[in-house]
Design a protein around this motif. Structure first.
Motif, PDB file in Angstrom:
ATOM      1  N   GLY A   7       0.813  -1.207   0.000  1.00 55.58           N
ATOM      2  CA  GLY A   7       0.000   0.000   0.000  1.00 55.58           C
ATOM      3  C   GLY A   7       0.838   1.243   0.000  1.00 55.58           C
ATOM      4  N   GLY A   8       0.159   2.363   0.083  1.00 50.62           N
ATOM      5  CA  GLY A   8       0.852   3.629   0.213  1.00 50.62           C
ATOM      6  C   GLY A   8       1.313   4.213  -1.093  1.00 50.62           C
ATOM      7  N   GLY A   9       2.178   5.212  -1.024  1.00 48.68           N
ATOM      8  CA  GLY A   9       2.661   5.869  -2.216  1.00 48.68           C
ATOM      9  C   GLY A   9       3.468   7.077  -1.836  1.00 48.68           C
ATOM     10  N   ASP A  10       4.010   7.736  -2.811  1.00 52.77           N
ATOM     11  CA  ASP A  10       4.754   8.950  -2.544  1.00 52.77           C
ATOM     12  C   ASP A  10       3.820  10.045  -2.071  1.00 52.77           C
ATOM     13  OD1 ASP A  10       6.670   8.280  -5.476  1.00 52.77           O
ATOM     14  OD2 ASP A  10       7.118   7.808  -3.412  1.00 52.77           O
ATOM     15  N   PRO A  11       4.321  10.998  -1.289  1.00 49.53           N
ATOM     16  CA  PRO A  11       3.484  12.125  -0.947  1.00 49.53           C
ATOM     17  C   PRO A  11       2.997  12.808  -2.222  1.00 49.53           C
ATOM     18  CG  PRO A  11       5.478  12.103   0.403  1.00 49.53           C
ATOM     19  CD  PRO A  11       5.643  11.048  -0.656  1.00 49.53           C
ATOM     20  N   GLN A  12       1.705  13.002  -2.340  1.00 51.52           N
ATOM     21  CA  GLN A  12       1.142  13.610  -3.531  1.00 51.52           C
ATOM     22  C   GLN A  12       1.173  15.129  -3.391  1.00 51.52           C
ATOM     23  OE1 GLN A  12       0.272  11.657  -6.072  1.00 51.52           O
ATOM     24  NE2 GLN A  12       0.904   9.922  -4.856  1.00 51.52           N
ATOM     25  N   PRO A  13       1.112  15.866  -4.519  1.00 47.13           N
ATOM     26  CA  PRO A  13       1.033  17.313  -4.433  1.00 47.13           C
ATOM     27  C   PRO A  13      -0.129  17.710  -3.525  1.00 47.13           C
ATOM     28  CG  PRO A  13       1.383  16.613  -6.697  1.00 47.13           C
ATOM     29  CD  PRO A  13       1.144  15.374  -5.881  1.00 47.13           C
ATOM     30  N   ASP A  18       6.590  16.867   4.211  1.00 46.66           N
ATOM     31  CA  ASP A  18       7.536  15.763   4.254  1.00 46.66           C
ATOM     32  C   ASP A  18       7.093  14.678   5.230  1.00 46.66           C
ATOM     33  OD1 ASP A  18       9.197  17.072   2.481  1.00 46.66           O
ATOM     34  OD2 ASP A  18      10.210  18.175   4.079  1.00 46.66           O
ATOM     35  N   PRO A  19       7.633  13.460   5.043  1.00 47.48           N
ATOM     36  CA  PRO A  19       7.354  12.396   6.008  1.00 47.48           C
ATOM     37  C   PRO A  19       7.822  12.797   7.398  1.00 47.48           C
ATOM     38  CG  PRO A  19       8.401  11.518   4.032  1.00 47.48           C
ATOM     39  CD  PRO A  19       8.480  13.003   3.944  1.00 47.48           C
ATOM     40  N   GLN A  20       7.039  12.434   8.413  1.00 54.08           N
ATOM     41  CA  GLN A  20       7.386  12.756   9.793  1.00 54.08           C
ATOM     42  C   GLN A  20       7.633  11.477  10.574  1.00 54.08           C
ATOM     43  OE1 GLN A  20       7.766  15.950  10.806  1.00 54.08           O
ATOM     44  NE2 GLN A  20       7.327  16.512   8.675  1.00 54.08           N
ATOM     45  N   PRO A  21       8.716  11.436  11.369  1.00 51.42           N
ATOM     46  CA  PRO A  21       8.964  10.239  12.166  1.00 51.42           C
ATOM     47  C   PRO A  21       7.895  10.070  13.235  1.00 51.42           C
ATOM     48  CG  PRO A  21      10.469  11.992  12.789  1.00 51.42           C
ATOM     49  CD  PRO A  21       9.723  12.469  11.571  1.00 51.42           C
ATOM     50  N   SER A  22       7.510   8.794  13.488  1.00 53.61           N
ATOM     51  CA  SER A  22       6.521   8.523  14.523  1.00 53.61           C
ATOM     52  C   SER A  22       6.728   7.106  15.022  1.00 53.61           C
ATOM     53  CB  SER A  22       5.100   8.666  13.965  1.00 53.61           C
ATOM     54  OG  SER A  22       4.139   8.274  14.912  1.00 53.61           O
ATOM     55  N   GLY A  24       7.974   3.688  15.487  1.00 57.89           N
ATOM     56  CA  GLY A  24       8.881   2.819  14.766  1.00 57.89           C
ATOM     57  C   GLY A  24       9.066   3.180  13.321  1.00 57.89           C
ATOM     58  N   GLY A  25       8.298   4.121  12.771  1.00 54.13           N
ATOM     59  CA  GLY A  25       8.410   4.448  11.356  1.00 54.13           C
ATOM     60  C   GLY A  25       7.991   5.878  11.093  1.00 54.13           C
ATOM     61  N   VAL A  26       7.902   6.225   9.812  1.00 54.70           N
ATOM     62  CA  VAL A  26       7.491   7.575   9.442  1.00 54.70           C
ATOM     63  C   VAL A  26       6.000   7.591   9.157  1.00 54.70           C
ATOM     64  CG1 VAL A  26       9.756   8.122   8.474  1.00 54.70           C
ATOM     65  CG2 VAL A  26       7.968   7.198   6.988  1.00 54.70           C
ATOM     66  N   VAL A  27       5.416   8.763   9.291  1.00 56.68           N
ATOM     67  CA  VAL A  27       4.019   8.977   8.941  1.00 56.68           C
ATOM     68  C   VAL A  27       3.994   9.801   7.670  1.00 56.68           C
ATOM     69  CG1 VAL A  27       1.824  10.002   9.629  1.00 56.68           C
ATOM     70  CG2 VAL A  27       3.254   8.856  11.331  1.00 56.68           C
ATOM     71  N   LEU A  28       3.432   9.235   6.606  1.00 60.17           N
ATOM     72  CA  LEU A  28       3.349   9.950   5.334  1.00 60.17           C
ATOM     73  C   LEU A  28       2.018  10.677   5.238  1.00 60.17           C
ATOM     74  CD1 LEU A  28       4.751   7.311   2.807  1.00 60.17           C
ATOM     75  CD2 LEU A  28       5.928   9.292   3.762  1.00 60.17           C
ATOM     76  N   PRO A  29       2.018  11.824   4.559  1.00 63.32           N
ATOM     77  CA  PRO A  29       0.746  12.527   4.346  1.00 63.32           C
ATOM     78  C   PRO A  29      -0.189  11.702   3.482  1.00 63.32           C
ATOM     79  CG  PRO A  29       2.481  13.498   3.005  1.00 63.32           C
ATOM     80  CD  PRO A  29       3.153  12.518   3.923  1.00 63.32           C
ATOM     81  N   VAL A 171       6.667   2.532   7.209  1.00 61.52           N
ATOM     82  CA  VAL A 171       5.693   3.621   7.254  1.00 61.52           C
ATOM     83  C   VAL A 171       4.599   3.237   8.241  1.00 61.52           C
ATOM     84  CG1 VAL A 171       3.975   4.896   5.912  1.00 61.52           C
ATOM     85  CG2 VAL A 171       6.200   4.346   4.906  1.00 61.52           C
ATOM     86  N   SER A 172       4.391   4.080   9.245  1.00 59.75           N
ATOM     87  CA  SER A 172       3.468   3.740  10.323  1.00 59.75           C
ATOM     88  C   SER A 172       2.010   3.730   9.876  1.00 59.75           C
ATOM     89  CB  SER A 172       3.638   4.729  11.485  1.00 59.75           C
ATOM     90  OG  SER A 172       4.929   4.626  12.047  1.00 59.75           O
ATOM     91  N   ASN A 173       1.652   4.595   8.935  1.00 61.45           N
ATOM     92  CA  ASN A 173       0.249   4.686   8.499  1.00 61.45           C
ATOM     93  C   ASN A 173       0.048   4.050   7.129  1.00 61.45           C
ATOM     94  OD1 ASN A 173       1.764   6.748   7.300  1.00 61.45           O
ATOM     95  ND2 ASN A 173       0.006   8.126   7.125  1.00 61.45           N
TER      96      ASN A 173
END
Length: 313
Positions: A7-13, A18-22, A24-29, A171-173
């Protein structure tokens, strides 16, 4: 696809920075726009051509798991997977921007006609052979009577920025991002490796089963693209067209095997992903409703609902 974080993907426009640490992993928008996809035509021809050019080790037996190690793995990872000594920057995605980019973004920059808004979300597994996988997608286009240049695939291997997704903690989310992407794309194509579910990689993976379940809950179109070499008549059955009755019995047997699968036994390689998926499944009603819904969907997709029910009696 699994075994990598699914799942997931690059941060979209407009996705929120930016990804934020949370933990054990990062939280992506969460994505706010329909994600992009790479054309089937590009995957079948130019992608394989470029991969062969930069990886002499590549052949028809190479899996995405191995290719991923060659592209994003450490020196030891590359050697363990029989890959190159030196780092290879495929399509320039490592240096495209600070922190790297997805293969999809890099391909879109170099081959703009080959990347557009995704028309299908591909459910699959990283243990698949690259060659067999892209051939299955091409066959899907042939039997659906659509131009491979106009079918654009959301595939985690290409769409996720693996420089983020493959770092420790991942990625946490992931589940939330995945659900957003599958809903936005709106059509799911299951690339299925084996008709016999007992031997199938697909049905052993938690992410792929969950992907189908989310598509069912959102009432999205789901289609099978069989990767296994089968007769034309059998393929026609999978695409719900006319075929001979004797072919249906072989598929009915496969469906009977499918119905004996314990969905609770499915696994994800990332334990945090597995825990997140299982929590989400429980919130949606539990594993048994998920199992029942997925089995029913595959029976419907093959057009063998009656025969499948007979197999359970």
């Amino acid at each position: 696809g699994d075994p990598q974080p699914g799942g997931g993907g690059d941060p979209q426009p407009g996705g929120g920075g930016d990804p934020q640490p949370s933990g054990g992993g990062v939280v992506l928008p969460l994505p706010k726009e329909k994600p992009k996809g790479v054309s089937v035509d590009f995957l079948c021809f130019e992608f394989q051509k470029q991969v062969k050019a930069v990886f002499p080790e590549y052949n028809n037996e190479t899996t995405f798991e191995e290719l991923g190690a060659w592209i994003w793995g450490s020196y030891n990872d590359r050697q363990k997977a029989g890959g190159p000594v030196n780092v290879v920057d495929l399509f320039g995605h490592k240096t495209m921007r600070k922190g790297g980019a997805s293969l999809c973004d890099a391909i879109g920059r170099k081959y703009p006609c080959s990347v557009r808004d995704a028309t299908i979300f591909v459910s699959w597994a990283w243990r698949y052979r690259v060659h067999d996988f892209v051939v299955a997608l091409f066959a899907y286009c042939v039997f659906q009577k659509v131009n491979p240049k106009s079918v654009f695939c959301w595939i985690c291997f290409f769409n996720n920025n693996q420089h983020v997704w493959l770092q420790p903690g991942g990625v946490s989310n992931a589940v939330e991002i995945f659900e957003s992407n599958v809903r936005m794309v709106g059509t799911v194509v299951v690339v299925l490796d084996k008709l016999d579910a007992r031997l199938s990689i697909y049905f052993s993976r938690l992410w792929t089963i969950f992907e189908v379940y989310i598509a069912i809950l959102n009432k999205l179109k789901i289609t099978i693209a069989p990767m296994e070499a089968v007769t034309d008549a059998t393929i026609e059955l999978w695409f719900r067209t006319e075929a001979h009755d004797d072919q249906s019995h072989a598929l009915a047997k496969s469906l009977r095997e499918l119905m004996t699968i314990d969905m609770k036994a499915a696994r994800a390689s990332n334990p945090e992903d597995a825990a997140s998926i299982r929590r989400q499944v429980e919130q949606l009603g539990g594993s048994q409703p998920m199992s029942d819904a997925v089995v029913k969907a595959f029976a419907s997709m093959t057009g063998l609902d009656d025969l499948a029910r007979e197999g359970c009696q």
